[in-house]
Design a protein around this motif. Structure first.
Motif, PDB file in Angstrom:
ATOM      1  N   VAL A 101      23.279   6.419 -17.789  1.00  0.00           N
ATOM      2  CA  VAL A 101      21.855   6.139 -17.651  1.00  0.00           C
ATOM      3  C   VAL A 101      21.638   4.761 -18.271  1.00  0.00           C
ATOM      4  N   ASN A 102      21.133   3.834 -17.462  1.00  0.00           N
ATOM      5  CA  ASN A 102      20.904   2.479 -17.947  1.00  0.00           C
ATOM      6  C   ASN A 102      19.827   2.461 -19.029  1.00  0.00           C
ATOM      7  N   PRO A 103      19.847   1.432 -19.879  1.00  0.00           N
ATOM      8  CA  PRO A 103      18.838   1.318 -20.940  1.00  0.00           C
ATOM      9  C   PRO A 103      17.421   1.340 -20.374  1.00  0.00           C
ATOM     10  N   GLY A 104      16.551   2.122 -21.011  1.00  0.00           N
ATOM     11  CA  GLY A 104      15.151   2.182 -20.613  1.00  0.00           C
ATOM     12  C   GLY A 104      14.910   2.807 -19.251  1.00  0.00           C
ATOM     13  N   GLU A 105      15.840   3.623 -18.762  1.00  0.00           N
ATOM     14  CA  GLU A 105      15.717   4.219 -17.433  1.00  0.00           C
ATOM     15  C   GLU A 105      15.599   5.738 -17.500  1.00  0.00           C
ATOM     16  N   ILE A 106      15.059   6.292 -16.416  1.00  0.00           N
ATOM     17  CA  ILE A 106      14.926   7.739 -16.250  1.00  0.00           C
ATOM     18  C   ILE A 106      15.674   8.139 -14.991  1.00  0.00           C
ATOM     19  N   LYS A 107      16.561   9.118 -15.093  1.00  0.00           N
ATOM     20  CA  LYS A 107      17.215   9.713 -13.918  1.00  0.00           C
ATOM     21  C   LYS A 107      16.512  11.030 -13.641  1.00  0.00           C
ATOM     22  N   GLY A 108      16.050  11.204 -12.420  1.00  0.00           N
ATOM     23  CA  GLY A 108      15.336  12.422 -12.067  1.00  0.00           C
ATOM     24  C   GLY A 108      13.845  12.197 -12.162  1.00  0.00           C
ATOM     25  N   PRO A 109      13.100  13.277 -12.163  1.00  0.00           N
ATOM     26  CA  PRO A 109      13.590  14.646 -12.204  1.00  0.00           C
ATOM     27  C   PRO A 109      14.029  15.138 -10.826  1.00  0.00           C
ATOM     28  N   HIS A 110      14.991  16.053 -10.885  1.00  0.00           N
ATOM     29  CA  HIS A 110      15.463  16.728  -9.678  1.00  0.00           C
ATOM     30  C   HIS A 110      16.016  18.085 -10.083  1.00  0.00           C
ATOM     31  N   LEU A 111      16.320  18.894  -9.086  1.00  0.00           N
ATOM     32  CA  LEU A 111      16.944  20.183  -9.356  1.00  0.00           C
ATOM     33  C   LEU A 111      18.083  20.394  -8.390  1.00  0.00           C
ATOM     34  N   HIS A 112      18.975  21.278  -8.773  1.00  0.00           N
ATOM     35  CA  HIS A 112      20.083  21.676  -7.911  1.00  0.00           C
ATOM     36  C   HIS A 112      19.856  23.120  -7.501  1.00  0.00           C
ATOM     37  N   THR A 113      19.947  23.393  -6.218  1.00  0.00           N
ATOM     38  CA  THR A 113      19.676  24.744  -5.717  1.00  0.00           C
ATOM     39  C   THR A 113      20.892  25.665  -5.815  1.00  0.00           C
ATOM     40  N   LYS A 114      22.080  25.084  -6.008  1.00  0.00           N
ATOM     41  CA  LYS A 114      23.293  25.905  -6.073  1.00  0.00           C
ATOM     42  C   LYS A 114      24.108  25.682  -7.342  1.00  0.00           C
ATOM     43  N   ARG A 115      23.817  24.612  -8.073  1.00  0.00           N
ATOM     44  CA  ARG A 115      24.707  24.215  -9.170  1.00  0.00           C
ATOM     45  C   ARG A 115      24.077  24.449 -10.530  1.00  0.00           C
ATOM     46  N   ASP A 116      24.812  25.120 -11.418  1.00  0.00           N
ATOM     47  CA  ASP A 116      24.473  25.226 -12.830  1.00  0.00           C
ATOM     48  C   ASP A 116      25.144  24.061 -13.545  1.00  0.00           C
TER      49      ASP A 116
END
Length: 182
Positions: free
Chosen positions: A81-96
């Motif tokens: 995750v780059n500095p000052g960045e946000i990944k997502g939000p998202h969800l996975h329908t099959k993956r824990d």
């Protein structure tokens, strides 16, 4: 032929089947993986072989006999995750997924089934494993000015054509508190 008139023998057989039944049921329900949680990880100082000075730290993320993880991983990968960045939000329908920040610092924000947000910090100095079950949304926030590296343990393993990731929005979440432009 088994003599069922022997009460001692019957009790042993009943205890055996009770043990098997309880083991199977407890495994079935233990593997539900139906909640967001954080797990403070075990760490050990490592020492130099010559003068015994401390030369680092070992962090236990997973051992097959620990039963820390509710789902056994089928894939392990590293993302950043780059500095000052946000990944997502998202969800996975099959993956824990299980996440741990191994370099830098990340705030994991996950939304539970009631719509409540869980903010969990993980860093190389504060090694916390974050469990995010399938169908739960999450985002990863790097609030620092350095690159953050995240180790992920997942089940099932990702395939390029899975199409099981869904982008979502945390419309009522206060992103501004992290002083990051969204």
């Amino acid at each position: 032929m088994i003599d069922l008139s022997n009460q001692k023998f019957v009790n042993i057989i009943l205890k055996f089947f009770k043990y098997i039944f309880i083991t199977i049921i407890s495994q079935k329900y233990k593997l539900k993986n139906d909640t967001i949680r954080s797990i403070k990880l075990e760490t050990h100082l490592t020492k130099d072989i010559e003068d015994n000075h401390i030369n680092g730290v070992l962090t236990v993320i997973w051992r097959d006999w620990d039963e820390i993880l509710e789902i056994e991983p089928k894939m392990i990968y590293i993302s950043s995750v780059n500095p000052g960045e946000i990944k997502g939000p998202h969800l996975h329908t099959k993956r824990d997924s299980y996440f741990i920040c191994i370099r830098g610092k990340v705030i994991f924000v996950a939304q539970d089934e009631k719509g409540e947000y869980h903010e969990i910090e993980s860093s190389e100095k504060n090694p916390v494993l974050v469990q995010v079950p399938k169908n739960f949304s999450s985002a990863h926030i790097n609030t620092t000015d350095e690159l953050a590296t995240v180790l992920t343990l997942a089940n099932p393993a990702w395939r390029p054509n899975d199409n099981e990731m869904k982008n979502v929005s945390f419309e009522d979440y206060d992103w501004k508190k992290w002083d990051i432009e969204r």
